[in-house]
Design a protein around this motif. Sequence first.
Motif, short mmCIF file in Angstrom:
data_model
loop_
_atom_site.label_atom_id
_atom_site.label_comp_id
_atom_site.label_asym_id
_atom_site.label_seq_id
_atom_site.Cartn_x
_atom_site.Cartn_y
_atom_site.Cartn_z
N ILE A 155 0.81 -1.23 0.00
CA ILE A 155 0.00 0.00 0.00
C ILE A 155 0.84 1.27 0.00
O ILE A 155 0.39 2.31 -0.47
N TYR A 156 2.08 1.18 0.50
CA TYR A 156 2.94 2.36 0.52
C TYR A 156 3.40 2.69 -0.89
O TYR A 156 3.30 3.84 -1.34
N GLU A 157 3.89 1.68 -1.60
CA GLU A 157 4.36 1.91 -2.98
C GLU A 157 3.21 2.24 -3.92
O GLU A 157 3.39 2.91 -4.92
N LEU A 158 2.01 1.77 -3.58
CA LEU A 158 0.83 2.08 -4.40
C LEU A 158 0.42 3.55 -4.26
O LEU A 158 -0.34 4.06 -5.06
N GLY A 159 0.93 4.21 -3.22
CA GLY A 159 0.57 5.60 -3.02
C GLY A 159 -0.71 5.77 -2.21
O GLY A 159 -1.34 6.83 -2.26
N LEU A 160 -1.12 4.73 -1.49
CA LEU A 160 -2.34 4.81 -0.69
C LEU A 160 -2.11 5.54 0.64
O LEU A 160 -3.05 5.97 1.28
N ILE A 161 -0.84 5.67 1.04
CA ILE A 161 -0.51 6.38 2.27
C ILE A 161 -0.17 7.82 1.90
O ILE A 161 0.83 8.08 1.24
N TYR A 162 -1.01 8.75 2.31
CA TYR A 162 -0.78 10.16 1.98
C TYR A 162 0.18 10.81 2.96
O TYR A 162 0.98 11.65 2.59
N ASP A 163 0.09 10.45 4.24
CA ASP A 163 0.97 11.07 5.21
C ASP A 163 1.00 10.25 6.49
O ASP A 163 0.04 9.56 6.82
N VAL A 164 2.14 10.33 7.19
CA VAL A 164 2.30 9.69 8.49
C VAL A 164 2.79 10.77 9.44
O VAL A 164 3.81 11.39 9.20
N PHE A 165 2.03 11.00 10.49
CA PHE A 165 2.40 12.00 11.50
C PHE A 165 2.78 11.28 12.78
O PHE A 165 2.06 10.40 13.23
N VAL A 166 3.90 11.66 13.36
CA VAL A 166 4.34 11.08 14.64
C VAL A 166 4.66 12.24 15.57
O VAL A 166 5.39 13.14 15.20
N ASN A 167 4.09 12.20 16.77
CA ASN A 167 4.43 13.26 17.73
C ASN A 167 5.36 12.71 18.80
O ASN A 167 5.70 11.52 18.81
N GLU A 168 5.79 13.58 19.69
CA GLU A 168 6.79 13.18 20.69
C GLU A 168 6.23 12.24 21.74
O GLU A 168 6.98 11.64 22.50
N ASP A 169 4.90 12.09 21.79
CA ASP A 169 4.28 11.13 22.71
C ASP A 169 4.17 9.76 22.05
O ASP A 169 3.56 8.84 22.58
N ARG A 170 4.74 9.66 20.85
CA ARG A 170 4.72 8.42 20.06
C ARG A 170 3.31 8.05 19.59
O ARG A 170 2.98 6.89 19.43
N ASP A 171 2.46 9.08 19.44
CA ASP A 171 1.15 8.88 18.86
C ASP A 171 1.29 9.03 17.36
O ASP A 171 1.99 9.92 16.88
N VAL A 172 0.62 8.18 16.63
CA VAL A 172 0.75 8.15 15.18
C VAL A 172 -0.61 8.41 14.53
O VAL A 172 -1.61 7.85 14.96
N LYS A 173 -0.59 9.26 13.53
CA LYS A 173 -1.80 9.47 12.72
C LYS A 173 -1.40 9.17 11.28
O LYS A 173 -0.40 9.69 10.78
N ILE A 174 -2.17 8.33 10.65
CA ILE A 174 -1.90 7.96 9.26
C ILE A 174 -3.07 8.43 8.41
O ILE A 174 -4.22 8.12 8.70
N LEU A 175 -2.75 9.21 7.40
CA LEU A 175 -3.75 9.68 6.44
C LEU A 175 -3.60 8.80 5.20
O LEU A 175 -2.52 8.76 4.60
#
Length: 107
Positions: A30-50
């Motif tokens: 899915i990454y190479e397909l371009g289905l992942i628009y963005d990955v956000f990581v904050n200092e609390d190690r919380d992850v948001k994937i668009l």
Amino acid sequence: MSDKVDTQELGDEIVRVLKTIYDPEIPVDIYELGLIYDVFVNEDRDVKILMTLTSPNCPVAESMPQEVGEKVKSLDSVNDTRVELTFDPPWSQDLMSEEAKLELGML
């Protein structure tokens, strides 16, 4: 040992996990397909994937984001994971990496 989070390193680790998830209809991750628009990581190690899907009617519309969230959250260095699905902009073959296009014989 420091509690300081290397967000770049964690981001790279997340991308490695994303590259283990494949679209059921296209033999490319899915990454190479371009289905992942963005990955956000904050200092609390919380992850948001668009992310998106190849189409809103994709048969894995419910299970794919759930699988992405579960796999990323399973990383020891991740605290929490949220996956947000968007269709804006809509996915197109232009978002595929050169590697994906080569794999599918499009180059």
